[in-house]
Write an enzyme that holds these catalytic residues in place. Structure first.
Site, short mmCIF file in Angstrom:
data_model
loop_
_atom_site.label_atom_id
_atom_site.label_comp_id
_atom_site.label_asym_id
_atom_site.label_seq_id
_atom_site.Cartn_x
_atom_site.Cartn_y
_atom_site.Cartn_z
N CYS A 126 -10.85 -0.23 -28.81
CA CYS A 126 -12.06 0.34 -29.13
C CYS A 126 -12.98 0.69 -27.99
O CYS A 126 -14.61 0.25 -27.97
CB CYS A 126 -13.36 -0.74 -30.31
SG CYS A 126 -12.65 -0.69 -32.02
N GLU A 127 -12.87 1.26 -26.87
CA GLU A 127 -13.56 1.79 -26.18
C GLU A 127 -12.96 2.83 -26.14
O GLU A 127 -11.73 3.96 -25.84
CB GLU A 127 -12.74 0.82 -25.08
CG GLU A 127 -13.13 -0.38 -24.77
CD GLU A 127 -14.73 -0.89 -24.31
OE1 GLU A 127 -15.37 -0.21 -24.02
OE2 GLU A 127 -14.65 -2.08 -24.65
N GLU B 1 4.20 -6.59 1.95
CA GLU B 1 4.61 -6.82 0.82
C GLU B 1 4.56 -5.59 -0.66
O GLU B 1 3.71 -5.85 -1.08
CB GLU B 1 3.46 -7.73 1.10
CG GLU B 1 1.90 -7.47 1.46
CD GLU B 1 1.16 -8.18 1.01
OE1 GLU B 1 0.79 -9.39 1.90
OE2 GLU B 1 -0.20 -7.85 0.77
N GLY C 188 0.63 -1.23 -0.01
CA GLY C 188 0.02 -0.16 -0.10
C GLY C 188 1.39 1.25 -0.01
O GLY C 188 0.00 2.12 -0.13
N TYR D 229 -8.87 3.38 -14.10
CA TYR D 229 -9.01 4.08 -12.22
C TYR D 229 -9.24 5.21 -12.84
O TYR D 229 -9.36 6.65 -12.00
CB TYR D 229 -7.86 4.11 -11.40
CG TYR D 229 -7.56 2.27 -10.84
CD1 TYR D 229 -9.25 1.99 -10.18
CD2 TYR D 229 -6.69 2.15 -11.49
CE1 TYR D 229 -8.30 0.55 -10.05
CE2 TYR D 229 -6.55 0.17 -11.11
CZ TYR D 229 -7.23 -0.04 -10.43
OH TYR D 229 -6.88 -1.50 -9.55
#
Length: 421
Positions: free
Chosen positions: A341-342, A272, A230, A314
């Protein structure tokens, strides 16, 4: 405002592109090594400090090998990630399997490798024992619910699919103790891409108090406490990086205040981290193919969301520069797009950049984590190569680009295939 710099000259980059056409991701080995050394130095006070690199961030065996040489283990969440860790020379308890909705073959491989298993749910105890047997070391992932806020990426803990409630956690450790296990760890992961130093210290305090309570009520002394990852990175030039030294000192104070008086004097601290280790030292290099002028001015690259999903998924910011024009005034406003195609296939929206020409090379920064690894084949797009700038300055291919044959490989070689005809 910190200036983001690309580690190669324009001339050197052109040489590389002649051999390895764009788009590609390229990583800076020296910077990655120095960065993880900084993490270990910051926590050199902590007995047996561990860093399990989050393989999902950059699942390339060459990068994992480099990190293993610097003392890191591997945080894995799938069977292929376990295999990658093993191939990179990361073995035994240097591997931690933290997965959810875990299939039997993942547990079996983890047991085979001697990895630490970190369970995501109390119901997995029976499934694990039945399908793979019990490991030497067991850990459980704690979900604190409304006790902590979480953040935008990982969400509120009480709405997240991960981890055990406190009541379940105590029941799970009791079950494992009754089954004869003697080595235990504790885990949580409640924030993602966090830049506030205090968030990590608060998480440590929460987990240390929980470990003390587990010892007092169940007689279990935690061998390690994994505080998760994080740790964010400053994607925007105006953002400040996490002061890992200050975080370490805050965690040290909590360790001395909470764990040591409870007799937990050898409990190891683990992270991690993935993004924080390799994220700032990966770059997506692309070539400008088109400029389109309609209601807005669009710059079309040969890369797409298939190469870097974060902006489209995001709305995440990734800094970008135009090679050779880094010091020119940013007098133009562009949407920088790919060819999927987005309509969300955009690396930047209304981004101020210098005037761009067809054929210019664009550097997109901070793609060393969750960049190539989140790639996909929508629209039949082929996944790009990955390159490494070695410490000696040479550039090494560490993943070749996909070919059309690769794309069609799963559509051939069986009786119903029409691709073989």
């Amino acid at each position: 405002m910190a200036k983001k710099n690309f580690p190669l000259t324009a001339e050197k980059l052109e040489e590389i592109i002649k051999k390895y056409p764009t788009p590609f991701h390229i990583y800076d080995e020296r910077a990655i090594r120095l960065n993880i050394r900084r993490l270990f130095k910051a926590f050199d006070w902590a007995p047996g400090f561990r860093e399990y690199y989050a393989v999902k961030a950059a699942p390339n065996p060459r990068l994992l090998q480099i990190l293993r040489q610097e003392g890191a283990g591997a945080d894995c969440s799938s069977l292929p990630e376990l295999i990658l860790a093993d191939k990179a020379g990361i073995t035994g308890e240097s591997i931690m399997l933290t997965s959810n909705d875990t299939p039997a073959d993942e547990f079996q491989k983890a047991i085979e490798l001697g990895a630490i298993i970190n369970l995501d749910d109390i119901s997995h105890i029976e499934y694990l024992e039945k399908n793979a047997g019990l490991p030497k070391v067991i850990s459980f992932r704690y979900n604190p619910g409304p006790v902590i806020e979480g953040n935008d990426i990982i969400g509120k803990p009480e709405e997240a699919k991960y981890g055990l409630t406190k009541e379940q956690l105590f029941a799970a450790y009791k079950i494992m103790k009754e089954k004869g296990l003697k080595r235990f760890g504790l885990h949580t992961m409640v924030i993602s891409n966090e830049l506030h130093d205090g968030a990590f210290i608060a998480t440590a305090e929460m987990m240390f108090k929980l470990a003390v309570e587990l010892k007092e009520k169940l007689g279990i002394a935690m061998e390690f406490i994994n505080l998760g990852g994080g740790i964010g990175i400053p994607y925007r030039p105006e953002e400040k990086e996490v002061n890992i030294e200050a975080v370490s000192q805050g965690i040290k104070k909590a360790y001395e205040k909470i764990l040591i008086p409870a007799g937990l004097v050898q409990t190891q601290i683990a992270f991690e981290s993935g993004r924080a280790i390799t994220g700032p030292y990966g770059y997506l290099v692309a070539t400008v193919l088109h400029e389109k002028k309609t209601y807005k001015d669009y710059i079309g690259l040969d890369a797409s969301m298939a190469n870097l999903m974060r902006p489209g998924m995001y709305g995440a910011y990734h800094h970008m520069t135009v090679v050779g024009k880094e010091n020119e005034p940013c007098t133009c406003t562009y949407d920088v797009t790919g060819s999927l195609c987005e309509n969300c296939d955009k690396f930047a929206i209304n981004r101020k950049l210098p005037p761009i020409s067809i054929g210019d090379k664009v550097i997109i920064y901070d793609t060393g984590a969750h960049g190539h690894s989140m790639g996909f084949n929508y629209n039949g797009k082929l996944r790009s190569a990955e390159l490494l700038i070695r410490t000696d300055g040479m550039v090494e291919l560490i993943r070749r680009a996909e070919t059309i044959d690769d794309y069609f490989a799963t559509l051939t070689g069986f009786s119903g295939s029409i691709m073989d005809k």
